[in-house]
Design a protein around this motif. Structure first.
Motif, PDB file in Angstrom:
ATOM      1  N   CYS B  65       0.838  -1.216   0.000  1.00 39.86           N
ATOM      2  CA  CYS B  65       0.000   0.000   0.000  1.00 39.86           C
ATOM      3  C   CYS B  65       0.871   1.264   0.000  1.00 39.86           C
ATOM      4  O   CYS B  65       0.544   2.261   0.654  1.00 39.86           O
ATOM      5  CB  CYS B  65      -0.941   0.031   1.198  1.00 39.86           C
ATOM      6  N   GLY B  66       1.995   1.192  -0.670  1.00 43.66           N
ATOM      7  CA  GLY B  66       2.886   2.349  -0.782  1.00 43.66           C
ATOM      8  C   GLY B  66       3.880   2.496   0.353  1.00 43.66           C
ATOM      9  O   GLY B  66       4.754   3.362   0.314  1.00 43.66           O
ATOM     10  N   TYR B  67       3.786   1.660   1.387  1.00 44.45           N
ATOM     11  CA  TYR B  67       4.707   1.746   2.529  1.00 44.45           C
ATOM     12  C   TYR B  67       5.818   0.712   2.393  1.00 44.45           C
ATOM     13  O   TYR B  67       5.559  -0.454   2.094  1.00 44.45           O
ATOM     14  CB  TYR B  67       3.966   1.513   3.839  1.00 44.45           C
ATOM     15  N   ASP B  68       7.042   1.179   2.653  1.00 44.46           N
ATOM     16  CA  ASP B  68       8.192   0.288   2.546  1.00 44.46           C
ATOM     17  C   ASP B  68       8.204  -0.699   3.726  1.00 44.46           C
ATOM     18  O   ASP B  68       8.025  -0.282   4.877  1.00 44.46           O
ATOM     19  CB  ASP B  68       9.483   1.120   2.563  1.00 44.46           C
ATOM     20  N   VAL B  69       8.428  -1.965   3.435  1.00 42.10           N
ATOM     21  CA  VAL B  69       8.350  -2.982   4.500  1.00 42.10           C
ATOM     22  C   VAL B  69       9.481  -2.869   5.519  1.00 42.10           C
ATOM     23  O   VAL B  69       9.372  -3.394   6.629  1.00 42.10           O
ATOM     24  CB  VAL B  69       8.329  -4.428   3.926  1.00 42.10           C
ATOM     25  N   VAL B  70      10.553  -2.184   5.143  1.00 44.19           N
ATOM     26  CA  VAL B  70      11.668  -2.043   6.089  1.00 44.19           C
ATOM     27  C   VAL B  70      11.548  -0.722   6.854  1.00 44.19           C
ATOM     28  O   VAL B  70      11.611  -0.719   8.089  1.00 44.19           O
ATOM     29  CB  VAL B  70      13.030  -2.110   5.352  1.00 44.19           C
ATOM     30  N   THR B  71      11.345   0.367   6.138  1.00 43.57           N
ATOM     31  CA  THR B  71      11.373   1.677   6.809  1.00 43.57           C
ATOM     32  C   THR B  71      10.013   2.100   7.381  1.00 43.57           C
ATOM     33  O   THR B  71       9.954   2.914   8.292  1.00 43.57           O
ATOM     34  CB  THR B  71      11.880   2.758   5.837  1.00 43.57           C
ATOM     35  N   ASP B  72       8.924   1.562   6.840  1.00 44.14           N
ATOM     36  CA  ASP B  72       7.582   1.934   7.330  1.00 44.14           C
ATOM     37  C   ASP B  72       6.881   0.736   7.949  1.00 44.14           C
ATOM     38  O   ASP B  72       5.689   0.508   7.732  1.00 44.14           O
ATOM     39  CB  ASP B  72       6.709   2.466   6.178  1.00 44.14           C
ATOM     40  N   ARG B  73       7.634  -0.028   8.733  1.00 44.28           N
ATOM     41  CA  ARG B  73       7.091  -1.279   9.268  1.00 44.28           C
ATOM     42  C   ARG B  73       5.749  -1.084   9.979  1.00 44.28           C
ATOM     43  O   ARG B  73       4.821  -1.874   9.811  1.00 44.28           O
ATOM     44  CB  ARG B  73       8.112  -1.894  10.233  1.00 44.28           C
ATOM     45  N   ARG B  74       5.650  -0.020  10.760  1.00 41.47           N
ATOM     46  CA  ARG B  74       4.441   0.213  11.553  1.00 41.47           C
ATOM     47  C   ARG B  74       3.210   0.390  10.654  1.00 41.47           C
ATOM     48  O   ARG B  74       2.138  -0.138  10.943  1.00 41.47           O
ATOM     49  CB  ARG B  74       4.653   1.447  12.439  1.00 41.47           C
ATOM     50  N   HIS B  75       3.403   1.131   9.551  1.00 39.41           N
ATOM     51  CA  HIS B  75       2.282   1.320   8.626  1.00 39.41           C
ATOM     52  C   HIS B  75       1.954   0.016   7.895  1.00 39.41           C
ATOM     53  O   HIS B  75       0.797  -0.302   7.664  1.00 39.41           O
ATOM     54  CB  HIS B  75       2.622   2.411   7.600  1.00 39.41           C
ATOM     55  N   VAL B  76       3.003  -0.706   7.529  1.00 40.82           N
ATOM     56  CA  VAL B  76       2.797  -1.958   6.786  1.00 40.82           C
ATOM     57  C   VAL B  76       2.008  -2.959   7.626  1.00 40.82           C
ATOM     58  O   VAL B  76       1.035  -3.548   7.146  1.00 40.82           O
ATOM     59  CB  VAL B  76       4.163  -2.568   6.351  1.00 40.82           C
ATOM     60  N   THR B  77       2.402  -3.097   8.897  1.00 43.83           N
ATOM     61  CA  THR B  77       1.727  -4.097   9.740  1.00 43.83           C
ATOM     62  C   THR B  77       0.256  -3.743   9.980  1.00 43.83           C
ATOM     63  O   THR B  77      -0.540  -4.605  10.332  1.00 43.83           O
ATOM     64  CB  THR B  77       2.450  -4.267  11.096  1.00 43.83           C
ATOM     65  N   ARG B  78      -0.086  -2.468   9.805  1.00 41.54           N
ATOM     66  CA  ARG B  78      -1.497  -2.061   9.933  1.00 41.54           C
ATOM     67  C   ARG B  78      -2.313  -2.576   8.737  1.00 41.54           C
ATOM     68  O   ARG B  78      -3.509  -2.790   8.838  1.00 41.54           O
ATOM     69  CB  ARG B  78      -1.563  -0.537  10.006  1.00 41.54           C
TER      70      ARG B  78
END
Lengths: 304, 244
Positions: B65-78
């Motif tokens: 959803c546009g969030y990087d799995v390494v740097t935006d982990r918190r957004h990704v896990t949502r």
């Protein structure tokens, strides 16, 4: 998140009956310490009274009974042995269980694909373990108070304060072992090996290190001599200097001071003796935090 | 293609000297049911571990959803829900307790209600008060899906979801995946060996061969491209033969 993890871990400990078994064991041990302390004190006093009676019958003067001057809390001196032996094993198992299931059952994969960070996770687990140990120590303190009141009829405010101090110290000491259980759970690749490693560390801390520090002093058994005869020899000097490394010895030193069983305690020595225990707890917390950050939760720990 | 929900650019992963993912480029659109195929050890699970933030890639990027799995982990896990292969939960806790706990970790405010609603939605409210340790493989899988969707993610990752299930269980799982895709609009990313299931449930497929993505297209286009092959299994073998 930390409190969520902690609450869930406490719930798991209850469901696994660890809370019940652990609490029952420690309460039984505390009651036993009280009974044994009272029994030995009672026996000594009766023997002394009998000796006084015989001396009086022979027309000789008898000194006042010195055993009646012993501090109230010295009745619980056996706890200083039970907590490093039984309490620390319990803490080790609690720490081990806190982390090993999330690896063995691969539940760690479910946790770390969610909002919780690894630091929050491990801090929650530490909170659950320390909370369990705190409740256990508080319950032991209540049993101790009951035992002392039954034996001595009354407890002074100072006694209550010392008793609280002793159980806070014991809680800090047991926390070290819970953290050892956690660290070995993170380091070992097999579940069974994790518990064995933890027990190996417990053996070393509880039995081996004291043997290489104060245990090597040949005159230690001649209490209350505090300065051993052999300190002029380099080897014994070195092992004596290494005594702060033995947290069991430090625990016994501080406990002895608090309960009033140490020969000549000084406040400075007592405070210094607390430092290694607190340092060990902080160091282990940092190690557990560091290790959990690098742990591969994509792979599960097996029982094979 | 609409804006991709999952995007991999030059994704690489190396275990010591072993390169298990080689410059994988992949885009998956919103609402797709993507079947990720490949032989054992092809790198499918590694790719899924990276996409679910369990593993940090050694090269390239991946976004959800546009969030990087390494740097935006918190957004990704949502945004994600994950069902691992051989899912297990806390055996001493009931299904509802497991779900409630995992919902809280996903930031759901009313976790109890979310857990109950999810169990109702999946038709397994009868399992709510039973301890997970007593469950059969099929029951575990249903509760596994429940935990993956309890926080209503946008993307659902399923790792070998049909392994160990009996035919009824496989059918039930297929219907559930289609239902989630249809009702909740979830994009599904599924690692699987079951080619028969892929042809029934997936809308697009990708084939991974020794860490390299050798094929990626919709099921319809695939069937058009290989008209002579009788089944998806034949197509899979053919794609493997065509790989460099």
């Amino acid at each position: 998140m930390i409190t969520t993890i902690a609450s869930q871990q406490s719930q798991l400990l209850r469901r696994q009956h660890v809370t019940l078994v652990g609490l029952a064991t420690m309460l039984a041990v505390t009651a036993m310490a009280g009974i044994l302390g009272w029994s030995s004190h009672h026996t000594i006093v009766r023997v002394f009274d009998e000796a006084v009676r015989l001396q009086a019958a022979a027309g000789q003067p008898a000194p006042a009974n010195p055993f009646l001057l012993k501090p109230n809390l010295s009745l619980l001196s056996n706890m200083v042995v039970y907590i490093p032996l039984i309490g620390s094993l319990l803490a080790l198992v609690v720490g081990h269980l806190a982390l090993v299931e999330d690896q063995g059952q691969a539940t760690g994969r479910l946790l770390f694909t969610r909002q919780v960070t690894r630091s929050q996770y491990v801090l929650g687990k530490i909170l659950a373990c320390t909370r369990f140990l705190a409740v256990t120590m508080a319950a032991c303190a209540l049993v101790s108070v009951a035992a002392l009141v039954v034996v001595n009829r009354a407890l002074s405010a100072s006694d209550v304060g010392r008793l609280a101090g002793f159980y806070v110290l014991s809680w800090a000491y047991l926390t070290v072992f819970a953290l050892v259980g956690m660290l070995t759970a993170l380091l070992a690749r097999r579940r069974s090996l994790a518990l064995l490693s933890a027990m190996g560390v417990w053996l070393v801390i509880t039995f081996v290190v004291p043997q290489f520090t104060s245990g090597l002093r040949p005159t230690q058994s001649l209490n209350p001599l505090t300065e051993p005869v052999g300190t002029s020899q380099a080897f014994f000097r070195a092992t004596q200097r290494a005594q702060p490394l033995s947290i069991v010895e430090q625990y016994k030193t501080v406990s002895g001071t608090i309960l009033g069983t140490a020969p000549n305690p000084t406040t400075g020595d007592t405070l210094l003796a607390i430092v290694p225990i607190v340092s060990a707890a902080i160091l282990l917390t940092l190690l557990v935090l560091w290790k959990v950050q690098h742990h591969d939760y994509a792979r599960s720990v097996t029982d094979e | 293609m609409s804006e991709p929900v999952i995007e991999l650019r030059g994704l690489q992963h190396r275990y010591d000297t072993d390169l298990v993912l080689r410059d994988v480029d992949l885009k998956i659109a919103r609402g797709e049911i993507f079947g990720f195929l490949g032989h054992n050890g092809a790198g499918k699970t590694t790719a899924m571990n990276i996409l679910t933030t369990l593993l940090t890639p050694t090269g390239g990027t991946a976004t959800i959803c546009g969030y990087d799995v390494v740097t935006d982990r918190r957004h990704v896990t949502r945004q994600i829900g994950y069902l691992p292969a051989d899912v297990r939960m806390y055996g001493h806790l009931t299904a509802a307790e497991n779900l409630e706990f995992l919902a809280k970790l996903s930031g759901v405010t009313d976790a109890r209600t979310a857990a109950r609603e999810t169990l109702d939605y999946l038709g397994c409210a009868d399992l709510a008060k039973r301890r997970v340790g007593t469950f059969s493989t099929g029951m575990r899988q249903r509760i596994g899906i429940a935990q993956a969707i309890v926080h209503r993610p946008q993307v659902l990752f399923l790792d070998e979801p049909t392994s160990g299930l009996d035919p009824m269980g496989v059918r039930q799982l297929r219907e559930t995946v289609q239902q989630l895709n249809r009702d909740l609009g979830m994009t599904v990313f599924m690692n699987t060996h079951q080619l028969s299931e892929v042809s029934k449930v997936c809308t697009t497929i990708g084939v991974l061969n020794h860490g390299e993505l050798i094929y990626n297209d919709s099921i319809e286009a695939t069937l058009r491209r290989f008209p002579d092959e009788a089944s998806l299994e034949d197509i899979y073998v053919r794609v493997g033969e065509l790989a460099p």
